[in-house]
Design a protein around this motif. Structure first.
Motif, PDB file in Angstrom:
ATOM      1  N   CYS A  76      29.832  32.645  48.267  1.00  0.00           N
ATOM      2  CA  CYS A  76      28.657  33.477  48.069  1.00  0.00           C
ATOM      3  C   CYS A  76      29.119  34.717  47.315  1.00  0.00           C
ATOM      4  N   LYS A  77      28.614  34.894  46.071  1.00  0.00           N
ATOM      5  CA  LYS A  77      29.112  35.976  45.209  1.00  0.00           C
ATOM      6  C   LYS A  77      28.918  37.356  45.824  1.00  0.00           C
ATOM      7  N   SER A  78      27.843  37.514  46.590  1.00  0.00           N
ATOM      8  CA  SER A  78      27.609  38.826  47.183  1.00  0.00           C
ATOM      9  C   SER A  78      28.663  39.188  48.213  1.00  0.00           C
ATOM     10  N   ALA A  79      29.280  38.173  48.835  1.00  0.00           N
ATOM     11  CA  ALA A  79      30.346  38.441  49.802  1.00  0.00           C
ATOM     12  C   ALA A  79      31.672  38.719  49.102  1.00  0.00           C
ATOM     13  N   LEU A  80      31.873  38.105  47.947  1.00  0.00           N
ATOM     14  CA  LEU A  80      33.139  38.272  47.239  1.00  0.00           C
ATOM     15  C   LEU A  80      33.401  39.725  46.844  1.00  0.00           C
ATOM     16  N   ALA A  81      32.322  40.488  46.642  1.00  0.00           N
ATOM     17  CA  ALA A  81      32.481  41.881  46.211  1.00  0.00           C
ATOM     18  C   ALA A  81      33.186  42.729  47.244  1.00  0.00           C
ATOM     19  N   ASP A  82      33.231  42.273  48.498  1.00  0.00           N
ATOM     20  CA  ASP A  82      33.839  43.085  49.541  1.00  0.00           C
ATOM     21  C   ASP A  82      35.335  42.842  49.699  1.00  0.00           C
ATOM     22  N   TYR A  83      35.890  41.932  48.942  1.00  0.00           N
ATOM     23  CA  TYR A  83      37.346  41.790  48.916  1.00  0.00           C
ATOM     24  C   TYR A  83      37.905  42.748  47.874  1.00  0.00           C
ATOM     25  N   HIS A  84      39.056  43.348  48.158  1.00  0.00           N
ATOM     26  CA  HIS A  84      39.593  44.343  47.240  1.00  0.00           C
ATOM     27  C   HIS A  84      40.435  43.736  46.129  1.00  0.00           C
ATOM     28  N   THR A 102      40.621  40.083  43.351  1.00  0.00           N
ATOM     29  CA  THR A 102      39.982  38.860  42.864  1.00  0.00           C
ATOM     30  C   THR A 102      40.904  37.667  43.111  1.00  0.00           C
ATOM     31  N   ILE A 103      40.376  36.475  42.939  1.00  0.00           N
ATOM     32  CA  ILE A 103      41.201  35.273  43.084  1.00  0.00           C
ATOM     33  C   ILE A 103      42.331  35.289  42.066  1.00  0.00           C
ATOM     34  N   GLU A 104      42.011  35.712  40.852  1.00  0.00           N
ATOM     35  CA  GLU A 104      43.028  35.755  39.803  1.00  0.00           C
ATOM     36  C   GLU A 104      44.152  36.728  40.157  1.00  0.00           C
ATOM     37  N   GLU A 105      43.780  37.868  40.720  1.00  0.00           N
ATOM     38  CA  GLU A 105      44.798  38.840  41.127  1.00  0.00           C
ATOM     39  C   GLU A 105      45.650  38.296  42.272  1.00  0.00           C
ATOM     40  N   ASP A 106      45.015  37.583  43.205  1.00  0.00           N
ATOM     41  CA  ASP A 106      45.772  36.982  44.304  1.00  0.00           C
ATOM     42  C   ASP A 106      46.735  35.917  43.796  1.00  0.00           C
ATOM     43  N   GLU A 107      46.289  35.138  42.843  1.00  0.00           N
ATOM     44  CA  GLU A 107      47.165  34.097  42.296  1.00  0.00           C
ATOM     45  C   GLU A 107      48.351  34.706  41.564  1.00  0.00           C
ATOM     46  N   GLN A 141      57.002  39.300  50.538  1.00  0.00           N
ATOM     47  CA  GLN A 141      57.146  39.410  51.981  1.00  0.00           C
ATOM     48  C   GLN A 141      56.253  38.377  52.665  1.00  0.00           C
ATOM     49  N   PRO A 142      56.750  37.732  53.736  1.00  0.00           N
ATOM     50  CA  PRO A 142      55.989  36.655  54.383  1.00  0.00           C
ATOM     51  C   PRO A 142      54.579  37.055  54.800  1.00  0.00           C
ATOM     52  N   ARG A 143      54.423  38.250  55.360  1.00  0.00           N
ATOM     53  CA  ARG A 143      53.098  38.638  55.839  1.00  0.00           C
ATOM     54  C   ARG A 143      52.142  38.905  54.680  1.00  0.00           C
ATOM     55  N   LEU A 144      52.644  39.448  53.580  1.00  0.00           N
ATOM     56  CA  LEU A 144      51.805  39.621  52.400  1.00  0.00           C
ATOM     57  C   LEU A 144      51.415  38.257  51.832  1.00  0.00           C
ATOM     58  N   ALA A 145      52.351  37.306  51.841  1.00  0.00           N
ATOM     59  CA  ALA A 145      52.046  35.953  51.368  1.00  0.00           C
ATOM     60  C   ALA A 145      50.947  35.314  52.218  1.00  0.00           C
ATOM     61  N   ILE A 146      50.997  35.536  53.536  1.00  0.00           N
ATOM     62  CA  ILE A 146      49.964  35.012  54.428  1.00  0.00           C
ATOM     63  C   ILE A 146      48.611  35.628  54.089  1.00  0.00           C
ATOM     64  N   ALA A 147      48.591  36.960  53.933  1.00  0.00           N
ATOM     65  CA  ALA A 147      47.341  37.658  53.637  1.00  0.00           C
ATOM     66  C   ALA A 147      46.738  37.161  52.327  1.00  0.00           C
ATOM     67  N   ILE A 148      47.580  37.017  51.315  1.00  0.00           N
ATOM     68  CA  ILE A 148      47.097  36.551  50.015  1.00  0.00           C
ATOM     69  C   ILE A 148      46.561  35.130  50.133  1.00  0.00           C
ATOM     70  N   GLY A 149      47.287  34.279  50.850  1.00  0.00           N
ATOM     71  CA  GLY A 149      46.863  32.894  50.994  1.00  0.00           C
ATOM     72  C   GLY A 149      45.526  32.761  51.706  1.00  0.00           C
ATOM     73  N   VAL A 150      45.341  33.541  52.775  1.00  0.00           N
ATOM     74  CA  VAL A 150      44.093  33.443  53.545  1.00  0.00           C
ATOM     75  C   VAL A 150      42.917  33.995  52.754  1.00  0.00           C
ATOM     76  N   ARG A 151      43.063  35.187  52.189  1.00  0.00           N
ATOM     77  CA  ARG A 151      41.919  35.784  51.502  1.00  0.00           C
ATOM     78  C   ARG A 151      41.571  35.015  50.228  1.00  0.00           C
ATOM     79  N   ALA A 152      42.585  34.493  49.512  1.00  0.00           N
ATOM     80  CA  ALA A 152      42.300  33.701  48.321  1.00  0.00           C
ATOM     81  C   ALA A 152      41.577  32.411  48.705  1.00  0.00           C
ATOM     82  N   GLY A 153      42.009  31.808  49.814  1.00  0.00           N
ATOM     83  CA  GLY A 153      41.353  30.587  50.271  1.00  0.00           C
ATOM     84  C   GLY A 153      39.908  30.835  50.655  1.00  0.00           C
ATOM     85  N   GLU A 154      39.667  31.947  51.370  1.00  0.00           N
ATOM     86  CA  GLU A 154      38.289  32.259  51.756  1.00  0.00           C
ATOM     87  C   GLU A 154      37.417  32.483  50.521  1.00  0.00           C
ATOM     88  N   LYS A 155      37.962  33.145  49.515  1.00  0.00           N
ATOM     89  CA  LYS A 155      37.177  33.417  48.316  1.00  0.00           C
ATOM     90  C   LYS A 155      36.860  32.134  47.552  1.00  0.00           C
TER      91      LYS A 155
END
Length: 463
Positions: free
Chosen positions: A381-389, A391-396, A405-419
């Motif tokens: 849902c595009k309206s929800a995507l605006a609340d992530y700080h 983008t998918i491209e930036e996460d990739e 760092q492992p915890r940053l990798a986890i955060a990136i993986g989860v938020r990119a997957g949700e998006k």
């Protein structure tokens, strides 16, 4: 979770009518954690590694209690932290570890301990709380504990999000500080409107993490007042919330999924086995069986689900159904497999709606219950995507950097997957709207039930 349009029927949930209370200030240990292989994952990505002498003591302890199975698997330091290594070539289905019940930390161990005696056998406590208190009391006993060699190799923390610092949690925090709810029209009848609830306060993993910590805090407050403070001899020194959270994290990450609830048990030695996404079967990894005279001694038996060469690490599959957010919460890792990505969307009908019964009937006729949860893959849902700080491209781009760092990798993986999941939610509902002409209207179905309309929609007349 593994299909594009899957729903699960759950009891009705009322629409929220009051603001959510702010989460408590998060006070987590901030020790840095080691980098781990991003495909082969430990049961709990340890931030510390047991010393050589501690591992030797642990092996001797296992041997003295008859644990193991002919030395087929050796507990050892591995790239992920600790794991089980094959001492010889092992065929698929070979038993690699056997652990007698006397070494388990479970409800029976609680009942037989000083904790059990202080708590009336521990039966009045939640199973995990009882075992957590046993774990903490045995740690407090130090070398006098019968589990001392096992406790000495447990990590100080894992990469589970419950142990993240506030700064680390910001990586899964969205820009929006409030929870929003977006109305979406989903019509199976012209008069029907459902409410789509989307939490936009960051990733769903963040809200789940905070919720879990609140729950653990409430349990700690209860046992602190009723048990810990009144049994100082069992808990010398000060038992803090962080101590209790550590015990919860150990149970969450090390207990085999089928041994939760009333069957909850820590199984020393077997719980060192790590996870591999390359293993896609769960059924043949372990069993509990009788052994000894008349089979009276229970034994936890661990099998390798694949062939393993001598010197290679033994792996199992933890849970095929868990999402990346659940893996991050429980174990402290994520997979690159897109089938692990998920975002839960809730469709609800308010009970105060005067047409609640009719709308519920329509929903059930179209394969939905009172509440339908869609574990949508790659939906958005595009309206929800605006609340992530990011983008998918930036996460990739970030995920491709070296020495992440492992915890940053986890955060990136989860938020990119949700998006990626969120990107398709609009498409799902658009497709559903396009299918409206092919759906059976409520009135038409009622007329068919009364025999007034034929299956092809024509009105039936009588002479």
């Amino acid at each position: 979770m593994a299909t594009l349009y899957q729903h699960h029927l759950l009891p009705l949930q009322r629409l929220p009518n009051s603001p959510r209370r702010p989460p408590p200030r998060l006070r987590l240990p901030t020790k840095p954690s080691r980098h781990h292989n991003r495909q082969l994952r430990p049961r709990a990505a340890a931030s510390t590694t047991a010393t050589v002498s501690a591992m030797e003591d642990f092996r001797r302890w296992l041997a003295s209690h008859g644990a193991g199975d002919g030395g087929k698997a050796i507990p050892a330091a591995v790239p992920e932290g600790l794991g089980l290594v094959a001492a010889r070539d092992l065929p698929r289905g070979e038993v690699v570890a056997e652990v007698p019940k006397k070494l388990w930390m479970d409800a029976d161990a609680v009942a037989a301990s000083d904790i059990g005696r202080a708590c009336g056998g521990g039966g009045g406590l939640r199973p995990w709380v009882a075992v957590a208190l046993l774990l903490l009391s045995e740690v407090a006993r130090g070398a006098d504990s019968p589990w001392a060699p096992y406790l000495a190799i447990l990590p100080r923390q894992t990469d589970s999000t419950i142990f993240w610092s506030e700064e680390e949690l910001l990586e899964i925090q969205g820009q929006c500080a409030m929870q929003k709810f977006l109305p979406v029209v989903v019509c199976w009848d012209l008069s029907v409107t459902f409410m789509l609830l989307l939490s936009l306060a960051g990733t769903q993993l963040l809200s789940t993490t905070v919720g879990v910590k609140e729950y653990v805090q409430s349990e700690f407050d209860s046992v602190q007042a009723e048990i810990i403070s009144t049994n100082k001899d069992l808990f010398p020194g000060s038992i803090t919330f962080d101590d209790f959270l550590w015990a919860f994290g150990m149970l969450r990450s090390r207990v085999f999924p089928e041994l939760r609830g009333d069957k909850l048990a820590l199984i020393p030695f077997a719980d060192l086995v790590n996870h591999s996404p390359n293993i896609t079967s769960e059924g043949s990894s372990w069993e509990i069986k009788g052994k000894g005279l008349f089979g009276r001694e229970l034994m936890f038996s661990l099998r390798t689900p694949v062939n393993v060469k001598s010197g290679q690490q033994i792996y199992i599959q933890y849970d095929l159904d868990k999402s990346n957010a659940e893996l991050a919460l429980d174990y402290g890792f994520v997979e690159s497999n897109p089938s692990r990505d998920s975002f839960t969307v809730t469709l609800e009908i308010s009970e105060s709606d005067p047409f609640y019964g009719d709308k519920l009937d329509i929903a059930e006729a179209n394969g939905l219950g009172e509440t339908a949860y869609f574990d949508a893959m790659r939906d958005a849902c595009k309206s929800a995507l605006a609340d992530y700080h990011t983008t998918i491209e930036e996460d990739e781009e970030l995920s491709g950097r070296e020495n992440l760092q492992p915890r940053l990798a986890i955060a990136i993986g989860v938020r990119a997957g949700e998006k990626k999941v969120l990107q398709h939610i609009d498409g799902i509902f658009k497709q559903r709207e396009e299918e409206l002409d092919g759906l059976e209207y409520y009135q038409e179905r009622r007329l068919k039930d009364l025999g007034l309309v034929s299956d092809n929609g024509e009105i039936i007349f009588w002479e």
